[in-house]
Design a protein around this motif. Sequence first.
Motif, short mmCIF file in Angstrom:
data_model
loop_
_atom_site.label_atom_id
_atom_site.label_comp_id
_atom_site.label_asym_id
_atom_site.label_seq_id
_atom_site.Cartn_x
_atom_site.Cartn_y
_atom_site.Cartn_z
N LYS A 48 0.83 -1.21 0.00
CA LYS A 48 0.00 0.00 0.00
C LYS A 48 0.86 1.26 0.00
CE LYS A 48 -3.90 -2.18 2.36
NZ LYS A 48 -4.77 -2.18 3.57
N GLN A 49 1.95 1.25 0.76
CA GLN A 49 2.83 2.42 0.81
C GLN A 49 3.54 2.63 -0.53
OE1 GLN A 49 5.35 1.59 4.15
NE2 GLN A 49 3.80 2.18 5.66
N VAL A 50 3.97 1.53 -1.15
CA VAL A 50 4.62 1.64 -2.46
C VAL A 50 3.64 2.17 -3.50
CG1 VAL A 50 5.60 0.30 -4.35
CG2 VAL A 50 6.39 -0.09 -2.02
N LYS A 51 2.41 1.71 -3.46
CA LYS A 51 1.39 2.17 -4.40
C LYS A 51 1.11 3.66 -4.22
CE LYS A 51 -3.34 1.12 -5.91
NZ LYS A 51 -3.93 2.43 -5.56
N SER A 52 1.04 4.12 -2.97
CA SER A 52 0.80 5.54 -2.72
C SER A 52 1.97 6.40 -3.19
CB SER A 52 0.53 5.78 -1.23
OG SER A 52 1.66 5.43 -0.46
N ASP A 53 3.20 5.90 -3.02
CA ASP A 53 4.37 6.65 -3.51
C ASP A 53 4.39 6.74 -5.03
OD1 ASP A 53 5.15 7.00 -0.88
OD2 ASP A 53 6.55 5.31 -0.88
N CYS A 54 4.05 5.65 -5.69
CA CYS A 54 4.02 5.67 -7.16
C CYS A 54 2.92 6.60 -7.67
CB CYS A 54 3.81 4.25 -7.69
SG CYS A 54 5.18 3.10 -7.38
N GLU A 55 1.79 6.60 -7.01
CA GLU A 55 0.71 7.50 -7.41
C GLU A 55 1.10 8.96 -7.20
OE1 GLU A 55 -2.74 6.33 -5.28
OE2 GLU A 55 -3.16 4.59 -6.56
N GLU A 56 1.86 9.24 -6.14
CA GLU A 56 2.32 10.61 -5.91
C GLU A 56 3.27 11.05 -7.01
OE1 GLU A 56 2.90 14.30 -4.16
OE2 GLU A 56 1.39 12.76 -3.72
N LEU A 57 4.18 10.18 -7.40
CA LEU A 57 5.14 10.52 -8.46
C LEU A 57 4.43 10.72 -9.79
CD1 LEU A 57 8.04 10.79 -9.55
CD2 LEU A 57 8.09 8.30 -9.78
N LEU A 58 3.53 9.81 -10.14
CA LEU A 58 2.83 9.92 -11.42
C LEU A 58 1.83 11.08 -11.42
CD1 LEU A 58 2.17 6.15 -12.19
CD2 LEU A 58 3.91 7.63 -13.17
N GLY A 59 1.31 11.43 -10.24
CA GLY A 59 0.43 12.59 -10.16
C GLY A 59 1.17 13.89 -10.47
N ARG A 60 2.38 14.02 -9.97
CA ARG A 60 3.18 15.20 -10.31
C ARG A 60 3.56 15.21 -11.79
NH1 ARG A 60 7.55 15.98 -5.31
NH2 ARG A 60 6.00 15.94 -3.60
N CYS B 46 -6.80 4.38 -9.45
CA CYS B 46 -6.87 5.83 -9.27
C CYS B 46 -7.69 6.42 -10.41
CB CYS B 46 -5.47 6.42 -9.22
SG CYS B 46 -5.44 8.17 -8.78
N GLU B 47 -8.79 7.09 -10.09
CA GLU B 47 -9.69 7.60 -11.12
C GLU B 47 -9.08 8.75 -11.91
OE1 GLU B 47 -13.38 8.59 -9.35
OE2 GLU B 47 -13.88 6.52 -8.81
N LYS B 48 -8.26 9.57 -11.28
CA LYS B 48 -7.70 10.71 -11.99
C LYS B 48 -6.67 10.28 -13.03
CE LYS B 48 -4.08 11.66 -8.56
NZ LYS B 48 -3.53 12.69 -7.66
N PHE B 49 -6.17 9.05 -12.96
CA PHE B 49 -5.24 8.55 -13.96
C PHE B 49 -5.97 7.90 -15.14
CE2 PHE B 49 -1.72 7.82 -10.58
CZ PHE B 49 -1.54 9.19 -10.51
N MET B 50 -7.27 7.68 -14.99
CA MET B 50 -8.01 6.99 -16.04
C MET B 50 -8.32 7.96 -17.17
SD MET B 50 -8.57 3.89 -14.72
CE MET B 50 -10.02 3.24 -15.49
N GLU B 51 -8.24 7.47 -18.38
CA GLU B 51 -8.56 8.27 -19.55
C GLU B 51 -10.04 8.13 -19.87
OE1 GLU B 51 -6.93 9.06 -24.10
OE2 GLU B 51 -6.38 7.24 -23.01
N ARG B 52 -10.66 9.26 -20.18
CA ARG B 52 -12.08 9.25 -20.47
C ARG B 52 -12.34 8.46 -21.74
NH1 ARG B 52 -15.77 14.72 -21.03
NH2 ARG B 52 -17.78 13.69 -21.29
N ALA B 53 -13.33 7.57 -21.65
CA ALA B 53 -13.63 6.71 -22.80
C ALA B 53 -14.15 7.53 -23.96
CB ALA B 53 -14.66 5.65 -22.40
N SER B 54 -13.67 7.22 -25.15
CA SER B 54 -14.09 7.95 -26.34
C SER B 54 -14.16 6.96 -27.50
CB SER B 54 -13.10 9.08 -26.66
OG SER B 54 -13.46 9.72 -27.85
N ARG B 55 -15.36 6.72 -27.97
CA ARG B 55 -15.53 5.79 -29.07
C ARG B 55 -14.91 6.28 -30.38
NH1 ARG B 55 -15.71 0.98 -28.22
NH2 ARG B 55 -16.74 0.63 -30.22
N PRO B 56 -15.00 7.59 -30.74
CA PRO B 56 -14.34 8.02 -31.98
C PRO B 56 -12.85 7.77 -31.98
CG PRO B 56 -15.92 9.66 -31.27
CD PRO B 56 -15.83 8.66 -30.18
#
Length: 348
Positions: A6-18, A158-168
Motif C-alpha cells: 500500500k505504501q509503495v502504491k501511494s508513492d508511485c501515485e504521488e510521483l505519477l500525479g506530479r 486511481c480515477e484521476k489517472f483513467m482516460e475518459r472513454a471515447s468511441r471516436p
Amino acid sequence: MNLSGKQVKSDCEELLGRFQQTDSVRFEVFSKIWREMKFSEIFYGTVKREKRAFSRLILDTACRFFLPPFSFQIRVGGLYLLHSLYQCQTASPSEQIRLALKDWEEVKKFERDAMDAQHLDVIYILRQLMFHKAFHFTAMPAPLTFNKKRKVEKTALCEKFMERASRPQELINTELLEELSNIHEIYEKLKTSVLSETEQPSSSVSLIRKDLVPQLRGTVVDFYEWQQRKDRTDEDEDNGEGSSPQQECSKRAERLASIKSKAYGQTAEASKSRRHRQVEVDSAEAGPSRSSGHSKIHKLSLKARAGKNVMISGDTWTEATATTNINRLTSLDFVPGEKPEIYRKSKR
C-alpha cells in the motif's frame, strides 16, 4: 508485505500525479521529478533476504500503471518508472518485470502509438528494457501456487489517472485511416475512368470527396481537444469556490417546487373505473349544509332506474310483465292477474 504494498502504491501515485500535472511525456521532465522526490532511495533499508521480494513487489506495482486502462501519459510515466526502478534496484541478479503474454499485444500497440506520435524517448526507453531482457513473460499476471486457496485483494484504481472513454478515438485509428485512404484512392481512379469514357461528363455525377481522410482525422482531433478543454474546465470549477451545499439544496428545492407546481396546475382527469364515484354538486347547493349530521344519499334501485329510463310500448310491456309458467312454479303465493308491486324504502 501488504502494508508495504500500500505504501509503495501511494508513492508511485504521488510521483505519477506530479508527472501528470506537467502535461508532458518527456523523460527529462520525469527524471527531474524523480530526483526531486529522491525516489531511488526507496530500496534503502532492505535486508539481504528481503531485497528480491521487495524488488518484485515494487516492479509489479509499477507495472500496473504501464498497462490499460490508464491514459497514455500515465502509461508513459509507468514505463519511465519501470525503467528507473529496474536500474536502481539493489537485488543481484536484477529482478525481472513480470509481464503476461495477454498484455504483450497492448505493449506493442502502445509502441505503435508512440511511434506515430514521434515520441522517440518513449521508444528508446522501451527498446532499452527489451535489450536488457528486463521482461519476464509469463502465462498469468500473478504467480499461482498449486492446491493453495488465497484471497486476492483487488486494489482500487486511481480515477484521476483513467482516460475518459471515447468511441471516436477507439474507432478512428492510424490503421483505419490508411486503409480508408487506399480505398478512397482506388475509388477515385475508378470514378475518373468511368467519367472519361462518357461523352459528356457532368460534375454533378462526381461524388468524390478529396479531403475525406484529412477531414475525418481533423474532426476526431478537434473532438479530443474539446474533450480535454471541457475536462479542464470542470476541474477548475471543482477546484474553485464552486457551489456550497446550501446553494445545492436551494437549487434542488426550487427544482422540486417547479415540478410540483406544474403537476398541481394540471387538472387530473379521473379514470373510467372511478368516474362513478364522482358526485356532481350544483352551484345552488354549494351553501352551508342543512343538517349537522352526515347526509345520506338515497339512490333508486336498478329496477326502478331501468323502468324510468327505458321506454317500452304497451304490448311489449304486457308480455314482459306477464307471469311465465316457471315463475308460477317457483313462487309460493301466486295470484293470477296480480301485478308485482314495487317496494320502495320509506324515508325516515
